[in-house]
Design a protein around this motif. Structure first.
Motif, mmCIF file in Angstrom:
data_model
loop_
_atom_site.group_PDB
_atom_site.id
_atom_site.type_symbol
_atom_site.label_atom_id
_atom_site.label_comp_id
_atom_site.label_asym_id
_atom_site.label_seq_id
_atom_site.Cartn_x
_atom_site.Cartn_y
_atom_site.Cartn_z
ATOM 1 N N ASP A 83 -6.083 3.820 13.498
ATOM 2 C CA ASP A 83 -7.303 3.092 13.840
ATOM 3 C C ASP A 83 -7.104 1.605 13.567
ATOM 4 N N SER A 84 -8.140 0.814 13.722
ATOM 5 C CA SER A 84 -8.017 -0.643 13.608
ATOM 6 C C SER A 84 -7.680 -1.102 12.195
ATOM 7 N N ARG A 85 -7.856 -0.211 11.210
ATOM 8 C CA ARG A 85 -7.506 -0.559 9.821
ATOM 9 C C ARG A 85 -6.097 -0.132 9.443
ATOM 10 N N GLY A 86 -5.384 0.505 10.372
ATOM 11 C CA GLY A 86 -4.028 0.956 10.089
ATOM 12 C C GLY A 86 -3.966 2.344 9.500
ATOM 13 N N LYS A 87 -5.054 3.097 9.581
ATOM 14 C CA LYS A 87 -5.115 4.451 9.023
ATOM 15 C C LYS A 87 -4.796 5.474 10.117
ATOM 16 N N THR A 88 -3.938 6.451 9.799
ATOM 17 C CA THR A 88 -3.515 7.451 10.781
ATOM 18 C C THR A 88 -4.651 8.416 11.104
ATOM 19 N N ILE A 89 -4.885 8.626 12.421
ATOM 20 C CA ILE A 89 -5.925 9.566 12.836
ATOM 21 C C ILE A 89 -5.362 10.700 13.698
ATOM 22 N N ILE A 90 -4.201 10.492 14.336
ATOM 23 C CA ILE A 90 -3.507 11.566 15.063
ATOM 24 C C ILE A 90 -2.019 11.463 14.739
ATOM 25 N N GLU A 150 -0.387 16.360 5.869
ATOM 26 C CA GLU A 150 -1.262 15.885 4.788
ATOM 27 C C GLU A 150 -0.699 14.641 4.091
ATOM 28 N N ASP A 151 0.610 14.364 4.267
ATOM 29 C CA ASP A 151 1.204 13.170 3.680
ATOM 30 C C ASP A 151 0.861 11.909 4.459
ATOM 31 N N VAL A 152 0.407 12.066 5.712
ATOM 32 C CA VAL A 152 0.238 10.918 6.602
ATOM 33 C C VAL A 152 -1.196 10.783 7.112
ATOM 34 N N LEU A 153 -1.822 11.894 7.498
ATOM 35 C CA LEU A 153 -3.143 11.839 8.109
ATOM 36 C C LEU A 153 -4.160 11.212 7.154
ATOM 37 N N ASP A 154 -4.975 10.304 7.691
ATOM 38 C CA ASP A 154 -6.036 9.614 6.943
ATOM 39 C C ASP A 154 -5.495 8.671 5.883
ATOM 40 N N LYS A 155 -4.212 8.347 5.954
ATOM 41 C CA LYS A 155 -3.616 7.392 5.015
ATOM 42 C C LYS A 155 -3.185 6.140 5.768
ATOM 43 N N ASN A 156 -3.167 5.024 5.066
ATOM 44 C CA ASN A 156 -2.708 3.782 5.676
ATOM 45 C C ASN A 156 -1.194 3.810 5.864
ATOM 46 N N ILE A 169 -1.699 3.388 19.731
ATOM 47 C CA ILE A 169 -0.985 4.652 19.888
ATOM 48 C C ILE A 169 0.489 4.366 20.126
ATOM 49 N N GLU A 170 1.326 5.182 19.496
ATOM 50 C CA GLU A 170 2.775 5.033 19.647
ATOM 51 C C GLU A 170 3.366 6.339 20.171
ATOM 52 N N ILE A 171 4.191 6.224 21.225
ATOM 53 C CA ILE A 171 4.946 7.353 21.767
ATOM 54 C C ILE A 171 6.400 7.103 21.373
ATOM 55 N N ALA A 172 6.993 8.019 20.590
ATOM 56 C CA ALA A 172 8.299 7.773 19.979
ATOM 57 C C ALA A 172 9.336 8.790 20.439
#
Length: 463
Positions: A26-33, A47-53, A112-115
């Motif tokens: 999101d705009s704050r740098g927090k992972t949402i997907i 759980e190590d990444v989702l909802d974390k900056n 969004i990033e496609i890697a």
């Protein structure tokens, strides 16, 4: 379920099944997907990444910003960009990214990033450039002057003169396979195969097939190619059975029958086995057959843990720094005094392997510096340090923050307030010197600056 929630659920399901990595912030740098493929690429759990900056989880070279955060800043797409960065354990990852800003009614709401994963390709190219001429271990590869370690080395050297079974005991990461290879390479079998199998890494039925059935099992499953048992593969050489205490009792009994000559075995194979715990405890608790222990322990080698041979730390550190200087074509001189102190005080539950991985992770983060400082240590290691000895000062200040409110606050709000308070205090203590503050807090300059922006911390003189 409302229409919006339905659509979001469907988008997430689609992303989960894509064969490209998808990471949305999101705009704050927090992972949402954070989809399945991205988790595979980066070796992380959701759980190590989702909802974390992002900068709380990943580290980037100081001169190279995250493509996701870069797109948030520029509001412009970044296409076909190669990026190398590090996960929470300091493991290097290289991807080719297409990154796009996400707008809603002309307002930037995320990126969004496609890697595409090119980590292995990069590693193979580097390994081909810096390949070691000989990857086989000998007793000369074992660093350290600890008395117990040297006793283990002498026992191992004596074991090279015979073909008797050997049991090597030691915690995970102490170097049991290094000893096994050294025994093999010092024996008359050195020009024959050395075959190693970790008994904890495969299902028991597959291990049974690998150890005892070979071609018969393959034929029974309709396979056309010949498949040899581990004993057949090791003909004339050495078979290492790692973590033998993880074998089921029935497989241990089958192995015992073979070693005792109860089964016709037309192979000339020396068996070396390892256990990652005290064998007496393993026997008492039913994880190791007593008779198998007696049969294997004709020669017993006990390797001390790293915490029991701290006098060897400097030699081990120098060994790994020289090794990685050669591998990465770098010229790191050593550790700073602070890091040396941390290494000596740390208990090293992962032993020498953990030390090696921490130093390798630091090499990936050190940039152009000549000395490994606290900021270069992998994030996962730094977190283990903090979790192992939570600061009493932080605890008292957290208690103070908790007591200032009359109501229980949401956890996220409390954590943000505590973090803001402590960063402000650290900045003031170091007279707003970002480098010194980041070092004392155990984070990179980039990470600290991100938090200053995130929490809107006032800038003081000198910053």
């Amino acid at each position: 379920m409302q229409e919006f929630e339905k659509r979001l659920y469907m988008y997430e399901k689609v992303a989960e099944h894509l064969e490209s990595g998808v990471h949305v912030i999101d705009s704050r740098g927090k992972t949402i997907i954070y989809n399945r493929k991205m988790r595979d690429i980066e070796g992380m759990d959701i759980e190590d990444v989702l909802d974390k900056n992002l900068l709380d989880v990943f580290q980037f070279h100081s001169e190279e910003e995250s493509t996701l955060l870069q797109v948030l800043k520029t509001k412009e797409p970044a296409l076909n960009v190669k990026q190398t960065y590090f996960n929470i354990n300091g493991i290097e990852i290289t991807t080719i990214n297409d990154t796009f800003p996400i707008f809603h009614d002309d307002v930037l709401i995320g990126a969004i990033e496609i890697a595409r994963d090119v980590t292995m390709l990069e590693k193979m190219m580097r390994d081909n450039l810096h390949k070691r001429t000989n990857s086989l271990y000998t007793f000369d590869s074992i660093a350290g002057e600890n008395v117990r370690l040297q006793e283990a080395v002498e026992t191992g050297k004596r074991a090279t003169r015979t073909s008797s079974p050997v049991l090597i005991c030691g915690e995970a990461g102490t170097g049991k396979e290094l000893f096994a290879q050294s025994i093999h390479n010092g024996s008359s079998r050195s020009d024959r195969p050395f075959v190693a199998q970790n008994c904890a890494s495969l299902p028991q039925d597959m291990l049974e097939s690998l150890l005892f059935e070979g071609n018969d099992s393959a034929a029974g499953k309709g396979e056309t190619e010949n498949r040899q048992t581990l004993f057949q593969q090791a003909q004339g050489g050495t078979l290492l059975l790692d973590e033998i205490n993880s074998l089921s009792p029935s497989l241990q009994q089958k192995l015992l029958n073979i070693l005792q000559g109860g089964t016709d075995l037309p192979y000339d194979v020396r068996v070396i086995a390892t256990v990652n715990e005290d064998p007496i405890d393993a026997i008492a608790e039913g994880r190791l057959l007593k008779d198998l222990f007696y049969r294997l322990s004709v020669v017993s080698i006990f390797i001390p843990s790293l915490r029991d041979r701290k006098e060897d730390m400097q030699e081990l550190i120098s060994f790994f720094i020289n090794q990685f200087n050669h591998h990465f074509a770098m010229n790191i001189k050593g550790l700073t005094e602070d890091v040396s102190t941390i290494f000596l005080e740390y208990e090293w539950p992962g032993n020498v392997r953990e030390l090696e991985h921490v130093i390798e992770g630091a090499f990936n983060l050190v940039g152009f510096d000549e000395w490994i400082d606290f900021n270069h240590l992998p994030i996962g290691f730094r977190q283990r340090l903090h979790h192992g000895s939570f600061s009493q000062e932080v605890q008292e200040e957290s208690d103070f923050l908790y007591q200032t409110g009359s109501d229980i606050k949401p956890l996220e709000m409390f954590v943000e307030e505590a973090e803001t308070y402590y960063i402000q205090k650290a900045l003031k203590h170091h007279e707003y010197n970002i480098t010194q503050t980041a070092k004392s807090l155990g984070m990179s300059r980039q990470n600290l600056q991100y938090r200053i922006r995130k929490y809107g911390i006032e800038r003081g003189a000198g910053y």
